[in-house]
Design a protein around this motif. Structure first.
Motif, PDB file in Angstrom:
ATOM      1  N   ILE A   1       0.873  -1.292  -0.087  1.00  0.00           N
ATOM      2  CA  ILE A   1      -0.008   0.083  -0.120  1.00  0.00           C
ATOM      3  C   ILE A   1       0.908   1.409  -0.002  1.00  0.00           C
ATOM      4  CG2 ILE A   1      -0.039   0.417   2.362  1.00  0.00           C
ATOM      5  CD1 ILE A   1      -3.378   0.783   1.794  1.00  0.00           C
ATOM      6  N   TYR A   2       0.209   2.380  -0.719  1.00  0.00           N
ATOM      7  CA  TYR A   2       1.170   3.355  -0.895  1.00  0.00           C
ATOM      8  C   TYR A   2       1.233   4.221   0.189  1.00  0.00           C
ATOM      9  CZ  TYR A   2       2.303   8.184  -2.496  1.00  0.00           C
ATOM     10  OH  TYR A   2       2.908   9.456  -2.407  1.00  0.00           O
ATOM     11  N   PHE A   3       2.697   4.969   0.424  1.00  0.00           N
ATOM     12  CA  PHE A   3       2.960   5.956   1.498  1.00  0.00           C
ATOM     13  C   PHE A   3       4.058   6.626   0.924  1.00  0.00           C
ATOM     14  CE2 PHE A   3       4.843   2.502   3.441  1.00  0.00           C
ATOM     15  CZ  PHE A   3       6.136   3.047   3.971  1.00  0.00           C
ATOM     16  N   GLU A   4       4.559   7.816   1.461  1.00  0.00           N
ATOM     17  CA  GLU A   4       5.413   8.771   0.778  1.00  0.00           C
ATOM     18  C   GLU A   4       6.534   8.319   0.225  1.00  0.00           C
ATOM     19  OE1 GLU A   4       5.653  12.255   3.495  1.00  0.00           O
ATOM     20  OE2 GLU A   4       3.527  12.212   3.595  1.00  0.00           O
ATOM     21  N   CYS A   5       7.490   7.498   1.193  1.00  0.00           N
ATOM     22  CA  CYS A   5       8.731   6.996   0.504  1.00  0.00           C
ATOM     23  C   CYS A   5       8.889   5.444   0.289  1.00  0.00           C
ATOM     24  CB  CYS A   5       9.736   7.350   1.956  1.00  0.00           C
ATOM     25  SG  CYS A   5       9.713   6.508   3.560  1.00  0.00           S
ATOM     26  N   LEU A   6       7.875   5.141   0.147  1.00  0.00           N
ATOM     27  CA  LEU A   6       7.812   3.688  -0.419  1.00  0.00           C
ATOM     28  C   LEU A   6       8.753   3.387  -1.643  1.00  0.00           C
ATOM     29  CD1 LEU A   6       6.704   0.653   0.446  1.00  0.00           C
ATOM     30  CD2 LEU A   6       4.744   1.243  -0.959  1.00  0.00           C
ATOM     31  N   HIS A   7       8.746   4.230  -2.170  1.00  0.00           N
ATOM     32  CA  HIS A   7       9.534   4.171  -3.564  1.00  0.00           C
ATOM     33  C   HIS A   7      11.153   3.746  -3.323  1.00  0.00           C
ATOM     34  CE1 HIS A   7      10.060   8.372  -2.759  1.00  0.00           C
ATOM     35  NE2 HIS A   7      11.504   8.238  -3.107  1.00  0.00           N
ATOM     36  N   GLU A   8      11.493   4.286  -2.070  1.00  0.00           N
ATOM     37  CA  GLU A   8      12.952   3.940  -2.036  1.00  0.00           C
ATOM     38  C   GLU A   8      13.027   2.460  -1.697  1.00  0.00           C
ATOM     39  OE1 GLU A   8      14.915   6.070   0.965  1.00  0.00           O
ATOM     40  OE2 GLU A   8      13.678   7.776   0.963  1.00  0.00           O
ATOM     41  N   LEU A   9      12.186   1.555  -1.896  1.00  0.00           N
ATOM     42  CA  LEU A   9      12.120   0.073  -1.369  1.00  0.00           C
ATOM     43  C   LEU A   9      11.262  -0.641  -2.616  1.00  0.00           C
ATOM     44  CD1 LEU A   9      12.976  -2.368   0.255  1.00  0.00           C
ATOM     45  CD2 LEU A   9      10.830  -1.953   1.493  1.00  0.00           C
ATOM     46  N   VAL A  10      10.183  -0.391  -2.753  1.00  0.00           N
ATOM     47  CA  VAL A  10       9.375  -1.048  -4.001  1.00  0.00           C
ATOM     48  C   VAL A  10       9.376  -0.317  -5.024  1.00  0.00           C
ATOM     49  CG1 VAL A  10       6.955  -1.870  -4.309  1.00  0.00           C
ATOM     50  CG2 VAL A  10       7.767  -2.168  -2.020  1.00  0.00           C
ATOM     51  N   LYS A  11       9.768  -0.902  -5.903  1.00  0.00           N
ATOM     52  CA  LYS A  11       9.702  -0.321  -7.624  1.00  0.00           C
ATOM     53  C   LYS A  11       8.657  -0.707  -8.261  1.00  0.00           C
ATOM     54  CE  LYS A  11      14.009   1.079  -6.168  1.00  0.00           C
ATOM     55  NZ  LYS A  11      14.155   2.380  -5.458  1.00  0.00           N
ATOM     56  N   HIS A  12       7.486  -0.065  -8.384  1.00  0.00           N
ATOM     57  CA  HIS A  12       6.363  -0.306  -9.066  1.00  0.00           C
ATOM     58  C   HIS A  12       6.676  -1.038 -10.486  1.00  0.00           C
ATOM     59  CE1 HIS A  12       2.001  -0.449  -9.459  1.00  0.00           C
ATOM     60  NE2 HIS A  12       2.202   0.145 -10.758  1.00  0.00           N
ATOM     61  N   GLU A  13       5.985  -2.119 -10.723  1.00  0.00           N
ATOM     62  CA  GLU A  13       6.265  -2.803 -11.961  1.00  0.00           C
ATOM     63  C   GLU A  13       7.616  -3.439 -12.166  1.00  0.00           C
ATOM     64  OE1 GLU A  13       4.163  -3.525 -14.059  1.00  0.00           O
ATOM     65  OE2 GLU A  13       2.330  -2.162 -13.838  1.00  0.00           O
ATOM     66  N   GLU A  14       8.519  -3.254 -11.203  1.00  0.00           N
ATOM     67  CA  GLU A  14       9.821  -3.981 -11.324  1.00  0.00           C
ATOM     68  C   GLU A  14       9.861  -5.140 -10.196  1.00  0.00           C
ATOM     69  OE1 GLU A  14      14.256  -2.664 -10.486  1.00  0.00           O
ATOM     70  OE2 GLU A  14      13.019  -1.238 -11.525  1.00  0.00           O
ATOM     71  N   ASN A  15       9.790  -4.843  -8.739  1.00  0.00           N
ATOM     72  CA  ASN A  15       9.770  -5.892  -8.054  1.00  0.00           C
ATOM     73  C   ASN A  15       8.459  -5.896  -7.341  1.00  0.00           C
ATOM     74  OD1 ASN A  15       9.900  -3.772  -6.376  1.00  0.00           O
ATOM     75  ND2 ASN A  15      11.944  -3.898  -5.959  1.00  0.00           N
TER      76      ASN A  15
END
Length: 455
Positions: free
Chosen positions: A382-396
Motif C-alpha cells: 500500500i502506498y505511502f510517501e517514501c515507499l519508492h525507496e524500497l518497492v519499485k512499481h512494475e519492477e519488483n
C-alpha cells in the motif's frame, strides 16, 4: 526536568574514571527482543566482529536461534510493566513512564561497562533519556537507531495536537541531539531529522539476513506438513485412495523415492505479516479478497487462495472476528504465530506477499517487505510517501492505494496461475537478479566505521 538534572548530577559524581569497557556494546530495546529483528541483527553483527554484546529488552518471544547460540551475546531481560488500572489515563501514563525510567536506568547501570549503547527508537520515551544518563555514568557513546518517530505513532491514537504527542515530539528532538551518532532507515528520514530537528543521521537501510532466501521444495514440504498439524489450509483437500504419497495442500512426497513435487491444481499461497496495530488496516486486504472471490464466481481462471497472516498484536482478535464472518468457497485464511526459524521458510515458499503498513511518519519502510525481497518474493504494498525507496512499481512488485486496486492486481498476477509467464514470474526474476547488499555487508560499510577499531 529537575528530577532528571538531579539524577545527572549524581551520575556524574559516581561515574567511573575510565571510559567505557573495552569491546563491549549494549544493544537496548524497550520492547520484545524476539519481535525486533533489526536489533538482533545489530547484536549478531557486533558479535561477528568480536564484540561482547548485552542485548537488553523484553523476552516475550524467543529470539532467533543464532542470537541464542552466540557466545558473544548475553540476553539481559527487562520485565514488561503493566500499566496502572486506576486514576485518569494521563496519570497512569506518567506513572508508567517514571517507573520504566527507573527500571531501565537501573538495568543499564548493572550491566558490564560498555563502550557504546545502541538504542532502538521508538519507543524513545523514556528510553532515550535513560540511555543518555547511563552513557554519562559509563562514559559510553550513545547511538540511536531511528526506526520511526514515537510521537507520530502516539498521534494515531491521540491526534497530532494532543499535549502528550507534543511533549513526546519535543522530547525526541531534544534527546536525539544529545546522541553521539544517529542511524535511520530511509534517506527521507535522514533529511527530515536534519531539517526539522538538527540531528545528523546516517542511513542504514533494512536489509535481509542471509537466512531469508528461496526455500527448496523439500523444505517447503516439511514446513507445510508441520503447519498442517495445526492449520486446516495446509492440509490436502482430498487424499487419493491407495496412494503412498505424503501430501500437503501444495506438495506431495513420493513414498518410494522421497521425491517432492507441487500438487496439480494447488492453491496460490499469499502471505502478509503484521504487528496488528493501527498503522495497518487489514480491512483493505479482506475487502480485496471478497472481490477476488467474486472474480472466480464470475468465471475468471484464478486459483484457489490460501492467505496466511502472521504476527501478534493488539488488534489481532478484532480482525480475527471479521475473518470469521467471511464465508469464502475459494479462499482460506489463517493467522498463525510462527517460530523464528519457520518465518523465513514460509516467505521463501510463498507466491506473493502483501504489505499493508502505512508509516505513521511517512518516513520509515516496512521490514517485512525487505525480508520478502530477500526471499525473492514479489510484493503488493500500500502506498505511502517514501515507499519508492524500497518497492519499485512494475519492477519488483506493485503499489496500490485501496482495496479495489489491490483486488485487480491479485487478479492480474494470478490469472493462469501457476504458469511461469506473466508479471509475477518477471518480478521474481528481477529480484533474483538484484545485486542489493545483504545486512552483513551493509552493516560493515556503514556502522562498523562509527565504532572504530576494537579496543
Amino acid at each position: 526536568l529537575l528530577l532528571l538534572l538531579l539524577v545527572v548530577v549524581v551520575v556524574l559524581l559516581l561515574r567511573p574514571r575510565r571510559a567505557g569497557g573495552a569491546g563491549r556494546v549494549c544493544v537496548a530495546v524497550l520492547g520484545d527482543v524476539g519481535r525486533s529483528p533489526r536489533m538482533q541483527y545489530h547484536a549478531l553483527a557486533l558479535a561477528r566482529h568480536g564484540r561482547e554484546v548485552a542485548l537488553l529488552g523484553h523476552l516475550q518471544s524467543r529470539p532467533h536461534q543464532d542470537v541464542l547460540q552466540s557466545a558473544h551475546i548475553r540476553l539481559v531481560p527487562l520485565d514488561e510493566l503493566r500499566g496502572l488500572r486506576v486514576g485518569p489515563k494521563l496519570f497512569q501514563y506518567v506513572i508508567k513512564v517514571l517507573v520504566q525510567s527507573v527500571q531501565l536506568l537501573y538495568t543499564l547501570l548493572r550491566i558490564d561497562q560498555p563502550s557504546y549503547i545502541l538504542l532502538q527508537n521508538p519507543p524513545g520515551l523514556p528510553s532515550i533519556a535513560a540511555a543518555w544518563v547511563a552513557g554519562l555514568f559509563w562514559r559510553s557513546k550513545l547511538i540511536i537507531d531511528w526506526h520511526n518517530y514515537g510521537y507520530t505513532i502516539m498521534s494515531l491514537s491521540h491526534g497530532r495536537n494532543h499535549p502528550l504527542v507534543q511533549i513526546a515530539k519535543w522530547y525526541e528532538k531534544l534527546f536525539g541531539r544529545l546522541a553521539d551518532y544517529n542511524l535511520c532507515v530511509t534517506n527521507a528520514m535522514k533529511e527530515d531529522l536534519w531539517v526539522n530537528s538538527n540531528i545528523k543521521a546516517v542511513t542504514l537501510y533494512d536489509k535481509p539476513a542471509a537466512y531469508f532466501k528461496e526455500t527448496p521444495l523439500d523444505l517447503q514440504h516439511s514446513l507445510y506438513m508441520k503447519l498442517a498439524q495445526d492449520y486446516e489450509p495446509f492440509r490436502p483437500r482430498a487424499e487419493p485412495v491407495g496412494s503412498s504419497a505424503e501430501r500437503s495442500a501444495f506438495t506431495e512426497r513420493d513414498g518410494r523415492d522421497g521425491h517432492v513435487v507441487q500438487t496439480r491444481g494447488r492453491p496460490a499461497l499469499l502471505i502478509s505479516s503484521t504487528s496488528w496495530t493501527e498503522d495497518e488496516d487489514f480491512s483493505v486486504l479482506l475487502k480485496a479478497l471478497e472481490d477476488y472471490e467474486r472474480f472466480i464466481d464470475e468465471g475468471a481462471k484464478l486459483p484457489a487462495l490460501v492467505c496466511v497472516i502472521t504476527g501478534k498484536g493488539p488488534l489481532k482478535d478484532y480482525y480475527n472476528g471479521l475473518i470469521q464472518k467471511l464465508h469464502f468457497k475459494h479462499i482460506q485464511i489463517c493467522t498463525p504465530w510462527l517460530e523464528a526459524e519457520d518465518y523465513p521458510l514460509l516467505l521463501g515458499s510463498a507466491d506473493l506477499g502483501v504489505c499493508l503498513h502505512k508509516s505513521s511518519s511517512g518516513l520509515d519502510l516496512p521490514m517485512k517487505v525487505v525480508d520478502m525481497f530477500g526471499c525473492c518474493l514479489p510484493v503488493c504494498a500500500i502506498y505511502f510517501e517514501c515507499l519508492h525507496e524500497l518497492v519499485k512499481h512494475e519492477e519488483n512488485g506493485l503499489i496500490f492505494r485501496d482495496s479495489s486496486e489491490l483486488a485487480e492486481q491479485l487478479k492480474m498476477l494470478f490469472l493462469g496461475f501457476p504458469t511461469v509467464e506473466g508479471k509475477l514470474h518477471s518480478f521474481r526474476q528481477n529480484l533474483r537478479a538484484s545485486t542489493e547488499l545483504r545486512w552483513d555487508e551493509s552493516w560493515d560499510q556503514i556502522v562498523l566505521p562509527l565504532l572504530g577499531h576494537k579496543e
